[in-house]
Design an enzyme around this catalytic site. Structure first.
Site, mmCIF file in Angstrom:
data_model
loop_
_atom_site.group_PDB
_atom_site.id
_atom_site.type_symbol
_atom_site.label_atom_id
_atom_site.label_comp_id
_atom_site.label_asym_id
_atom_site.label_seq_id
_atom_site.Cartn_x
_atom_site.Cartn_y
_atom_site.Cartn_z
ATOM 1 N N ASP A 103 34.680 54.264 32.018
ATOM 2 C CA ASP A 103 35.562 53.385 31.244
ATOM 3 C C ASP A 103 36.990 53.875 31.355
ATOM 4 O O ASP A 103 37.238 55.071 31.440
ATOM 5 C CB ASP A 103 35.119 53.352 29.776
ATOM 6 C CG ASP A 103 33.858 52.515 29.614
ATOM 7 O OD1 ASP A 103 33.730 51.499 30.330
ATOM 8 O OD2 ASP A 103 32.997 52.896 28.798
ATOM 9 N N HIS B 132 29.828 42.563 33.320
ATOM 10 C CA HIS B 132 30.686 43.662 32.843
ATOM 11 C C HIS B 132 31.881 43.070 32.087
ATOM 12 O O HIS B 132 32.410 42.023 32.454
ATOM 13 C CB HIS B 132 31.166 44.491 34.042
ATOM 14 C CG HIS B 132 31.946 45.696 33.636
ATOM 15 N ND1 HIS B 132 33.316 45.696 33.542
ATOM 16 C CD2 HIS B 132 31.545 46.926 33.253
ATOM 17 C CE1 HIS B 132 33.727 46.889 33.137
ATOM 18 N NE2 HIS B 132 32.668 47.664 32.960
ATOM 19 N N GLU C 232 16.881 58.336 29.975
ATOM 20 C CA GLU C 232 18.270 58.807 30.036
ATOM 21 C C GLU C 232 18.551 59.694 28.829
ATOM 22 O O GLU C 232 18.135 59.390 27.711
ATOM 23 C CB GLU C 232 19.220 57.603 30.019
ATOM 24 C CG GLU C 232 20.683 58.006 30.102
ATOM 25 C CD GLU C 232 21.599 56.807 30.313
ATOM 26 O OE1 GLU C 232 21.375 56.038 31.269
ATOM 27 O OE2 GLU C 232 22.534 56.647 29.516
HETATM 28 P P1 FAD Z 1 32.431 49.163 38.765
HETATM 29 O O1 FAD Z 1 31.192 48.873 39.519
HETATM 30 O O2 FAD Z 1 33.555 49.783 39.487
HETATM 31 O O3 FAD Z 1 32.863 47.842 38.032
HETATM 32 C C1 FAD Z 1 33.865 47.850 37.014
HETATM 33 C C2 FAD Z 1 34.512 46.487 36.946
HETATM 34 O O4 FAD Z 1 35.302 46.287 38.101
HETATM 35 C C3 FAD Z 1 33.519 45.325 36.911
HETATM 36 O O5 FAD Z 1 34.064 44.325 36.074
HETATM 37 C C4 FAD Z 1 33.472 44.858 38.359
HETATM 38 O O6 FAD Z 1 33.129 43.481 38.474
HETATM 39 C C5 FAD Z 1 34.910 45.106 38.776
HETATM 40 N N1 FAD Z 1 35.068 45.373 40.220
HETATM 41 C C6 FAD Z 1 34.288 46.152 41.007
HETATM 42 N N2 FAD Z 1 34.771 46.166 42.263
HETATM 43 C C7 FAD Z 1 35.892 45.396 42.269
HETATM 44 C C8 FAD Z 1 36.836 45.014 43.273
HETATM 45 N N3 FAD Z 1 36.714 45.431 44.543
HETATM 46 N N4 FAD Z 1 37.868 44.182 42.929
HETATM 47 C C9 FAD Z 1 37.987 43.737 41.622
HETATM 48 N N5 FAD Z 1 37.127 44.064 40.649
HETATM 49 C C10 FAD Z 1 36.087 44.875 40.956
HETATM 50 N N6 FAD Z 1 30.040 55.773 31.519
HETATM 51 C C11 FAD Z 1 30.341 57.120 31.442
HETATM 52 O O7 FAD Z 1 31.488 57.465 31.149
HETATM 53 N N7 FAD Z 1 29.377 58.075 31.684
HETATM 54 C C12 FAD Z 1 28.101 57.738 32.023
HETATM 55 O O8 FAD Z 1 27.271 58.625 32.234
HETATM 56 C C13 FAD Z 1 27.753 56.363 32.101
HETATM 57 N N8 FAD Z 1 26.497 55.974 32.447
HETATM 58 C C14 FAD Z 1 26.197 54.634 32.560
HETATM 59 C C15 FAD Z 1 24.906 54.270 32.947
HETATM 60 C C16 FAD Z 1 24.558 52.914 33.060
HETATM 61 C C17 FAD Z 1 23.168 52.531 33.491
HETATM 62 C C18 FAD Z 1 25.532 51.920 32.759
HETATM 63 C C19 FAD Z 1 25.169 50.465 32.849
HETATM 64 C C20 FAD Z 1 26.821 52.277 32.385
HETATM 65 C C21 FAD Z 1 27.166 53.636 32.282
HETATM 66 N N9 FAD Z 1 28.458 54.052 31.927
HETATM 67 C C22 FAD Z 1 28.771 55.396 31.837
HETATM 68 C C23 FAD Z 1 29.489 53.055 31.592
HETATM 69 C C24 FAD Z 1 30.340 52.661 32.815
HETATM 70 O O9 FAD Z 1 31.103 53.760 33.249
HETATM 71 C C25 FAD Z 1 31.258 51.499 32.400
HETATM 72 O O10 FAD Z 1 30.502 50.349 32.141
HETATM 73 C C26 FAD Z 1 32.430 51.216 33.316
HETATM 74 O O11 FAD Z 1 33.337 50.373 32.628
HETATM 75 C C27 FAD Z 1 32.059 50.499 34.615
HETATM 76 O O12 FAD Z 1 31.454 51.358 35.489
HETATM 77 P P2 FAD Z 1 30.809 50.770 36.874
HETATM 78 O O13 FAD Z 1 30.357 51.940 37.643
HETATM 79 O O14 FAD Z 1 29.832 49.713 36.581
HETATM 80 O O15 FAD Z 1 32.140 50.145 37.509
#
Ligand code: FAD
Length: 286
Positions: free
Chosen positions: A110, A148, A17
């Site tokens: 975030d 998370h 990455e």
């Molecule tokens: P989600 O999968 O939407 O989850 C977020 C939260 O919501 C979790 O607590 C989940 O349990 C909860 N949730 C999901 N669905 C529901 C529902 N239906 N009802 C209630 N709660 C729910 N950030 C950046 O800005 N740019 C990047 O390029 C980037 N790359 C990343 C790469 C990796 C491998 C990782 C692990 C993280 C990365 N992040 C990046 C950080 C990421 O954006 C944050 O961790 C963000 O807070 C969560 O994103 P997610 O896609 O996991 O969210």
């Protein structure tokens, strides 16, 4: 090439990455970093997405396109949705398609108080569903071996993770962790919950004390005693800390490969020296 092709081979996938240069830094640095990473032959390189950019100025797509078209290495563009409208996402998807980028790591992003959320997408699963409808992209998603930070508990988090697979995610990459046992315990629960797609382990080598402290405070990763001992012993000797960090990451990777994980995703921190040291040590065991 789609990332899923790499998981059809009977071996551990090894990916990197990188992140785009900061606004005030020269764009050239990322291209020289990538040229150095090419010789390490990763299966794919993913490029992070910064919430501060605009849809029209898709620097992530630009870099991902250079990786695939310029270097001939499979690439993935990260894409977050919480600060983007459907129109913004449409512009980015069209741009990625035009640039020949076939893989997207779809994320919520975030919540940033300085950048109000747009209301089209609430969770990554909403974005995944949308991308799936829009085009022929391979979609990856993020997962959290230590849960998370917004989630009340691991079971709830894994239930939402399964929703990402159901929406169309074909592969997952984990948040960084320093204790492999926590990753194995998460894997077991994810498999029991019906998550069948390949899950790559995210490994971040220590480059310096400050950056690791910042990352750990952002993601809440636990620090095993042997890790904190290492940090304490070498905190005033940056080169020794870097070398110890490389050794620690290699030790984690050897154990992960022996366990039989699907893949290892190295957070390179745009540091080809560290990536090279790690890749050359583990290349024979993947
Ligand atoms: P989600 O999968 O939407 O989850 C977020 C939260 O919501 C979790 O607590 C989940 O349990 C909860 N949730 C999901 N669905 C529901 C529902 N239906 N009802 C209630 N709660 C729910 N950030 C950046 O800005 N740019 C990047 O390029 C980037 N790359 C990343 C790469 C990796 C491998 C990782 C692990 C993280 C990365 N992040 C990046 C950080 C990421 O954006 C944050 O961790 C963000 O807070 C969560 O994103 P997610 O896609 O996991 O969210």
């Amino acid at each position: 090439m789609k990332i899923s092709e790499y998981f059809k081979k009977d071996r551990c996938v090894f990916s990197f990455e990188v992140f785009p240069p900061k606004k005030d830094a020269s764009a050239e640095t990322i291209y020289s970093t990538l040229n150095s990473l090419k010789s390490l032959s990763p299966d794919f390189i993913s490029v992070t997405y910064g919430a501060g950019g605009s849809a029209a100025d898709n620097i992530t797509g630009e870099i991902a396109s250079y990786i695939s078209s310029g270097l001939g290495i499979c690439s993935a563009a990260h894409l977050t949705c919480v600060s983007n409208s459907k129109e913004d996402i449409d512009i980015i998807l069209d741009d990625l398609k035009n640039k020949g980028v076939e893989n997207i790591l779809a994320l919520r992003g975030d919540i940033n108080p300085d950048r109000p959320a747009k209301n089209d997408f609430k969770y990554a699963s909403d974005l995944i569903r949308y991308i799936k409808e829009k085009g022929d992209f391979h979609i990856s998603a993020a997962c959290y071996p230590e849960t998370h930070l917004d989630s009340p508990d691991m079971i709830t988090d894994i239930r939402h993770l399964k929703e990402k697979q159901d929406a169309g995610a074909e592969h997952m990459i984990s948040q960084l962790f320093f204790d492999n046992e926590l990753f194995y315990s998460f894997l077991e629960k994810a498999r029991i919950a019906g998550i069948t797609v390949p899950i790559e382990a995210g490994i971040m080598p220590v480059t310096n004390k400050k950056s690791i402290e910042r990352m750990v405070s952002m993601c809440g990763a636990s620090l095993p005693a042997k890790f904190t001992r290492m940090m304490a012993k070498y905190e005033n000797n940056p080169e020794a800390l870097r070398d110890a960090g490389i050794a620690y990451a290699v030790d984690q990777i050897v154990d992960l490969v022996a366990y039989g994980v699907d893949g290892v995703h190295l957070y390179t921190m745009n540091n080809p020296y560290i990536a090279e040291k790690i890749a050359s040590t583990v290349s024979g065991i993947l």
